[in-house]
Design an enzyme around this catalytic site. Structure first.
Site, mmCIF file in Angstrom:
data_model
loop_
_atom_site.group_PDB
_atom_site.id
_atom_site.type_symbol
_atom_site.label_atom_id
_atom_site.label_comp_id
_atom_site.label_asym_id
_atom_site.label_seq_id
_atom_site.Cartn_x
_atom_site.Cartn_y
_atom_site.Cartn_z
ATOM 1 N N LYS A 1 0.968 -3.158 -2.721
ATOM 2 C CA LYS A 1 0.380 -1.837 -2.987
ATOM 3 C C LYS A 1 1.435 -0.734 -2.856
ATOM 4 C CE LYS A 1 -3.948 -3.012 -3.782
ATOM 5 N NZ LYS A 1 -4.649 -2.682 -5.027
ATOM 6 N N TYR B 1 0.262 -7.916 1.158
ATOM 7 C CA TYR B 1 -0.656 -6.989 0.475
ATOM 8 C C TYR B 1 -0.118 -5.560 0.484
ATOM 9 C CZ TYR B 1 -4.980 -4.308 -0.295
ATOM 10 O OH TYR B 1 -5.929 -3.426 -0.773
HETATM 11 P P1 NAP Z 1 -13.552 -6.891 -4.877
HETATM 12 O O1 NAP Z 1 -14.965 -6.573 -4.624
HETATM 13 O O2 NAP Z 1 -12.984 -8.187 -4.400
HETATM 14 O O3 NAP Z 1 -13.290 -6.755 -6.453
HETATM 15 C C1 NAP Z 1 -12.065 -7.093 -7.028
HETATM 16 C C2 NAP Z 1 -12.328 -7.691 -8.388
HETATM 17 O O4 NAP Z 1 -11.039 -7.988 -8.978
HETATM 18 C C3 NAP Z 1 -13.101 -9.004 -8.327
HETATM 19 O O5 NAP Z 1 -14.112 -9.044 -9.314
HETATM 20 C C4 NAP Z 1 -12.022 -10.036 -8.588
HETATM 21 O O6 NAP Z 1 -12.492 -11.218 -9.198
HETATM 22 C C5 NAP Z 1 -11.124 -9.280 -9.546
HETATM 23 N N1 NAP Z 1 -9.836 -9.920 -9.660
HETATM 24 C C6 NAP Z 1 -9.091 -10.492 -8.665
HETATM 25 N N2 NAP Z 1 -7.984 -11.013 -9.174
HETATM 26 C C7 NAP Z 1 -8.006 -10.781 -10.514
HETATM 27 C C8 NAP Z 1 -7.139 -11.093 -11.572
HETATM 28 N N3 NAP Z 1 -6.012 -11.792 -11.370
HETATM 29 N N4 NAP Z 1 -7.461 -10.710 -12.820
HETATM 30 C C9 NAP Z 1 -8.612 -10.029 -13.047
HETATM 31 N N5 NAP Z 1 -9.477 -9.714 -12.079
HETATM 32 C C10 NAP Z 1 -9.180 -10.085 -10.823
HETATM 33 O O7 NAP Z 1 -12.602 -5.772 -4.240
HETATM 34 P P2 NAP Z 1 -12.728 -4.183 -4.105
HETATM 35 O O8 NAP Z 1 -12.901 -3.895 -2.682
HETATM 36 O O9 NAP Z 1 -13.671 -3.647 -5.112
HETATM 37 O O10 NAP Z 1 -11.223 -3.789 -4.459
HETATM 38 C C11 NAP Z 1 -10.826 -3.113 -5.652
HETATM 39 C C12 NAP Z 1 -9.422 -2.578 -5.441
HETATM 40 O O11 NAP Z 1 -9.434 -1.641 -4.357
HETATM 41 C C13 NAP Z 1 -8.402 -3.661 -5.056
HETATM 42 O O12 NAP Z 1 -7.182 -3.420 -5.724
HETATM 43 C C14 NAP Z 1 -8.235 -3.472 -3.558
HETATM 44 O O13 NAP Z 1 -6.975 -3.905 -3.108
HETATM 45 C C15 NAP Z 1 -8.413 -1.969 -3.434
HETATM 46 N N6 NAP Z 1 -8.800 -1.550 -2.076
HETATM 47 C C16 NAP Z 1 -10.056 -1.793 -1.608
HETATM 48 C C17 NAP Z 1 -10.390 -1.351 -0.320
HETATM 49 C C18 NAP Z 1 -11.768 -1.525 0.266
HETATM 50 O O14 NAP Z 1 -12.018 -1.006 1.373
HETATM 51 N N7 NAP Z 1 -12.702 -2.217 -0.400
HETATM 52 C C19 NAP Z 1 -9.439 -0.711 0.479
HETATM 53 C C20 NAP Z 1 -8.167 -0.501 -0.033
HETATM 54 C C21 NAP Z 1 -7.867 -0.926 -1.333
HETATM 55 P P3 NAP Z 1 -12.872 -12.481 -8.257
HETATM 56 O O15 NAP Z 1 -14.104 -12.072 -7.541
HETATM 57 O O16 NAP Z 1 -13.047 -13.582 -9.238
HETATM 58 O O17 NAP Z 1 -11.689 -12.660 -7.344
#
Ligand code: NAP
Length: 248
Positions: free
Chosen positions: A158, A154
């Site tokens: 990133k 991961y």
């Molecule tokens: P999340 O709630 O899991 O939302 C991610 C969304 O992306 C989900 O709806 C997922 O669909 C969709 N997705 C996954 N694979 C995909 C694909 N191949 N094509 C299209 N859509 C896809 O996660 P989040 O926390 O909001 O994260 C958003 C971004 O922030 C990510 O890039 C994550 O790495 C980054 N981030 C988050 C955090 C945190 O603390 N939350 C920290 C650092 C970085 P499914 O549900 O069907 O998988």
């Protein structure tokens, strides 16, 4: 910060941070293509936007699939015209000890978190060049700044997105296209709640002593998408409660 007349794609906008970004940019009057693998989540985000008087369409596509990306972009252009705002937010995060990471897990993580943003950039940059204006915002991760145990795949994906951000920022700096990144840290989403960590306990170790909200990331994105950010490219807005204070 009005984005009236602009067309934006937000990937992974059916959940968490992506949904908050889509809602926020719609509030700033951009038309939003809500793209996600999860059709129900995308439809829910569109409803939130349209119920509030905004403009949005749901698109179900795998952001690691070039053909699906091209089809989605063609549909958006046919309905609304050129795409000049791109938020590469979709991502997956799993926890696997380094020696146990399979080739399949490594490849899928890189495909979604790094190849997907690259494919989206290549799809929309011609629209941005023609407009002489564009905003690309990549959602990276504070784990690139700090490292993360059992997340080498991961963090590498990133970190690659960080490199893509800086390379494109430089290459397109003369054209009116800006490319910046927001690395979230500990934001309350299904991804964080699904992680094998005690998020509440970890949050107590953060300088701000609390988990962040998706809207905190959306606010940083709204600024980067705006006209006000027009002299800013290749930069990082670290939205992480003080977890990491260096630049990357
Ligand atoms: P999340 O709630 O899991 O939302 C991610 C969304 O992306 C989900 O709806 C997922 O669909 C969709 N997705 C996954 N694979 C995909 C694909 N191949 N094509 C299209 N859509 C896809 O996660 P989040 O926390 O909001 O994260 C958003 C971004 O922030 C990510 O890039 C994550 O790495 C980054 N981030 C988050 C955090 C945190 O603390 N939350 C920290 C650092 C970085 P499914 O549900 O069907 O998988």
């Amino acid at each position: 910060m009005s984005l009236k007349g602009k067309v934006a794609i937000v990937t992974g906008a059916g959940s968490g941070i992506g949904r908050a970004i889509a809602v926020r940019l719609a509030r700033d009057e951009a038309a939003i293509a809500v793209l996600d693998l999860n059709g129900d989540g995308a439809a829910e985000t569109v409803k939130l936007i349209t119920d509030a008087g905004g403009k949005a369409m749901a698109l179900v596509a795998d952001c690691a699939n070039e053909k699906a990306i091209k089809e989605a972009a063609t549909k958006i252009r046919a309905e609304w015209g050129p795409i000049t705002i791109l938020v590469n937010n979709a991502g997956i995060a799993t926890f696997v000890p380094y020696m146990d990471i399979s080739e399949e897990v490594w490849d899928r993580t890189i495909a979604i978190n790094l190849k997907g943003p690259h494919l989206f950039c290549r799809e929309v940059i011609p629209d941005m060049l023609a407009a002489g204006w564009g905003r690309i915002i990549n959602i990276t991760s504070s784990s690139v700044q700090s490292g993360s145990v059992a997340q080498a795949h991961y963090v590498s994906s990133k970190g690659g997105l960080l490199g893509l951000t800086k390379a494109l920022a430089l290459e397109y700096a003369p054209t009116g296209i800006t490319v910046n990144m927001v690395p979230p840290g500990f934001i309350d989403t299904p991804m964080l709640r699904g992680a094998p960590i005690d998020a509440e306990a970890f949050a107590k170790t953060l300088p701000m002593k609390r988990i962040g909200q998706p809207e905190d990331i959306a606010a940083a994105c709204a600024y980067l998408a705006s006209e006000e950010a027009n002299y800013m490219t290749g930069q990082t807005i670290s939205t992480n409660g003080g977890r990491y204070m260096g630049s990357a």
